[in-house]
Structure formats: structure tokens, C-alpha cells
Write an enzyme that holds these catalytic residues in place. Sequence first.
Site, PDB file in Angstrom:
ATOM      1  N   ASN A 104     -25.383  14.988  36.566  1.00 16.82           N
ATOM      2  CA  ASN A 104     -26.262  13.864  36.902  1.00 16.82           C
ATOM      3  C   ASN A 104     -25.673  13.030  38.035  1.00 16.82           C
ATOM      4  O   ASN A 104     -26.411  12.493  38.857  1.00 16.82           O
ATOM      5  CB  ASN A 104     -26.547  13.013  35.657  1.00 16.82           C
ATOM      6  CG  ASN A 104     -25.378  12.155  35.232  1.00 16.82           C
ATOM      7  OD1 ASN A 104     -25.194  11.048  35.732  1.00 16.82           O
ATOM      8  ND2 ASN A 104     -24.576  12.649  34.302  1.00 16.82           N
ATOM      9  N   GLU A 129     -24.622  22.136  28.829  1.00 15.59           N
ATOM     10  CA  GLU A 129     -25.896  21.806  28.195  1.00 15.59           C
ATOM     11  C   GLU A 129     -26.870  22.970  28.278  1.00 15.59           C
ATOM     12  O   GLU A 129     -27.548  23.306  27.299  1.00 15.59           O
ATOM     13  CB  GLU A 129     -26.511  20.558  28.840  1.00 15.59           C
ATOM     14  CG  GLU A 129     -27.837  20.172  28.202  1.00 15.59           C
ATOM     15  CD  GLU A 129     -28.543  19.054  28.943  1.00 15.59           C
ATOM     16  OE1 GLU A 129     -29.786  19.081  28.990  1.00 15.59           O
ATOM     17  OE2 GLU A 129     -27.856  18.160  29.479  1.00 15.59           O
ATOM     18  N   CYS A 149     -26.569  14.594  22.280  1.00 12.57           N
ATOM     19  CA  CYS A 149     -27.570  13.599  22.682  1.00 12.57           C
ATOM     20  C   CYS A 149     -28.943  13.989  22.132  1.00 12.57           C
ATOM     21  O   CYS A 149     -29.364  15.135  22.264  1.00 12.57           O
ATOM     22  CB  CYS A 149     -27.621  13.515  24.203  1.00 12.57           C
ATOM     23  SG  CYS A 149     -28.919  12.421  24.819  1.00 12.57           S
TER      24      CYS A 149
END
Length: 434
Positions: free
Chosen positions: A364, A230, A200
Site C-alpha cells: 500500500n 495476502e 484483518c
Amino acid sequence: MQLLGHQQLVMGGAQRPPVVRRCARLCVQCTVAGVETEKIDGRTIRRSLNQTGRYTRQPSNNTESQQLMDTHGVGYSSSGLVAQMRENGNVWQQGEVTVKLAKAYGYCWGVERAVRMAYEARNSFPDRNMFITNEIIHNPEVNERLRELDINIVEETENKGKDYSNIQKGDVVIFPAFGATAQEMKYFRDKGVQMVDTTCPWVAKVWNSVDTYTKKNSTSVIHGKYSHEETVATASFASDYIIVKDLKEAQYLCDYIMFGGSKEEFMAKFKNAVSAGFDPETMLVKVGLANQTTMLKGETEQIGKMLEQTMMRKYGPDKLQEHFIVMDTICDATQERQDALYDITADPKAIDLMIVVGGFNSSNTSHLQEIAEHKGIPSYWVDSAARIDVAGNKVLHKLAYGELKETSGWLPAGPLTIGVTSGASTPDTRRWRR
């Protein structure tokens, strides 16, 4: 998105147990077969990938790939129930049941882009062995669909880490939306494989920030979860770093910067969340703030203010810029979904319960569940329709902090208003049944 029974609205897909990921230490010590573990210049490695002629980082918007995504239900919905709700002000009604869909929900641009690129890679290289260095995104149905396309997902095991020994020159390797470590990028560059980078752009923006901090001889303070893919990747692009997961750890860090303390206690507390050779007595004089893009925006901002105030108190306002740097690395898509949930739950009495949909290993999504729980609204986080027992009126759901729980009688009699949202890795599955 799926409509279950006559009342339940759920996004998601096929059930698959979540993958447990462990890392004894972060990226520079990660156990990956054949991958060197020393610190390297991540920016130089990233730039060198373009020179290989074996590197792709942009989608081609291939029509055949889009059609297959539509068939598999792993893209945006254009004609299904979700699309119908969007055309009706994000509301669906049947009898005494009203369902309100959050204004921002589900797939973000970066996630859809990553899945699209994986489908396009299979279309472009139909006869090649293909691997992903991790789950492409945190959604069980999407990852299962990729496996059905004969794309191998290299999963980390508890004792052996990742094993890349089966990947050979000429194979295709996909870097997932979370990104890959600098060490992995170098390894595959030198291996002679075709690389498809679906990272991303917002994650790459964070990498640029920690690289800037390194050039300014500053330690990166990363707000994130130290074992999350991440954050592991982000840390690999930093020279010196420490990872704090919440306000409590951030306060501990600020107190140590301001007043000192026991180095042994400090290192024990952050043993899994610091760079190799980290010394809190010398490496916290200059710091820069970065974050895992899926963390709560408000919490990241608060940590930034805490660090800023600490450095101002310790060194004085005129010296602040010499000791603290902050760059905007908060993902808009993550924040939009959080803001939309705050909006739909602004009046707790207007919503009887929330359904939060997304993979159980999705960071998230966990924060969306956390927001609903803090509002005091009954909220049920599910990763697929299979979690709901319609006949028995039971649901197997996860709480924000990890507990898997079965609740009976979770769906009360009408009239009833249900709020629905989903994490950024959740596609608009278009199948539904009454």
C-alpha cells in the site's frame, strides 16, 4: 513520527533490511516444512478453528498491553508531534518550512488491531514459546519490537520456504494481519497450538468472496501481486484462480477470453500466478473479481469493467450474470489514504516535495509513492529516519517500482512546503528531535 534536523518530518522507526520473499508457485505448492499442499475447503477449516478452544480472533483491549505499545511507539500517537499536528489542522510550521500531513495516513484500524493482539498474546502467555507465521505487518520497527518481546517471526527463505518444525504442541502461533493460508490453518489446528488470528477483517472479506466464486463454479481473478503474503493467503481459499498485477495483464487476460490464443504463451506468462492444473481454455468461462486489499482502487474497478465488458461482448448482456460476478472487496482504509494523497497533491504547485513513509516491502505504501510520482512531484519513499543524512542533505529512498536510489541536495532552500503521508503499516512514532 519523527522530526529530523529542523525541516524533515518522517514516520517510521529502526532500520532493518527488508525481507525478500519468493514463492515458486502459490499457496498450494508453497514450500512449508510439514504443511500439506493439497487443496482443501478453506471455509470449513476456518469454521473448525473456533471448535478447538485454542483460537482467538478478537482483541481484549488489555490496559497493560496498550501501555507497552505506547512506550514502544507502535500505536496511535496521543501526545506526540503527530497528535499536535492533528490538533492544528494537520499543519506544522517552523521558520520558512511548512509541513502538511495528509488527512488520512499511517496505521489503519486493521493493522493497529493486529499489533495490539500480538502484544496481548504475549501478555496472556508470558512463558510460552510464541511464533508469527510471517511479519505481522510490513513495518521494520514494529516487527523488531515483537522480536524484542521474544516473539519469533518465521520468515520464508529463498530455497527452503518456511520451517515450522520448531513449533510444538502448546506453543502460541499468531496469524499476521495479511492472514495465513488455509493449509497453514489446518496444520496448526491439528498441531495442538494456541492460535491467535490477527487477520484483518477486510482480508477475510475477500476470502469470503473467492469462496462464493468457488461455490458458483467460477474462477477467481485476483488483482494483486502473486508473491504478496495476502494474495498467497487469498488464493488458498479459492479453487481455481488467476492473479493479474496490473491493467496490462488484465487486458491480456480479456483478449484471451474474447479471442483465444496460444495456451502455451498464456501459461508461460502466468506460470507463477495460477492455481494447480489451471486450463485457460476451460476455466475462464465464468469468473469473479477479487483483489489484494492494498491495490489501487481505481485500477481494481477498471479491471472489473474490462472483465464485465468482455463477458458482455462474448456472451451477450442477458447472459452476463452467468459469466461474471463482482463483490465489493476494496479496503476503505487503503482508499482513504490514496484519496488523501490525491487531495494534498491536487495542486502540484502547492507542494514542493512529498515524503512517503513506510516499509519497503509494503504494497500500500508503494501505491502512495506511485500516486506522487505520477503527479510529477519530487517524492521520497523512506522506511525509517536513518535513510536521511541531514548533514549531507542526502536521502536514500525507494521509487514506486522498486529501485533504491540516493539523491543529493534533495531538500531545497526555503520557503518550502513539504507534504507527508505514510502507509497503513506505519505507526505514529512519537520521538522527534531538532
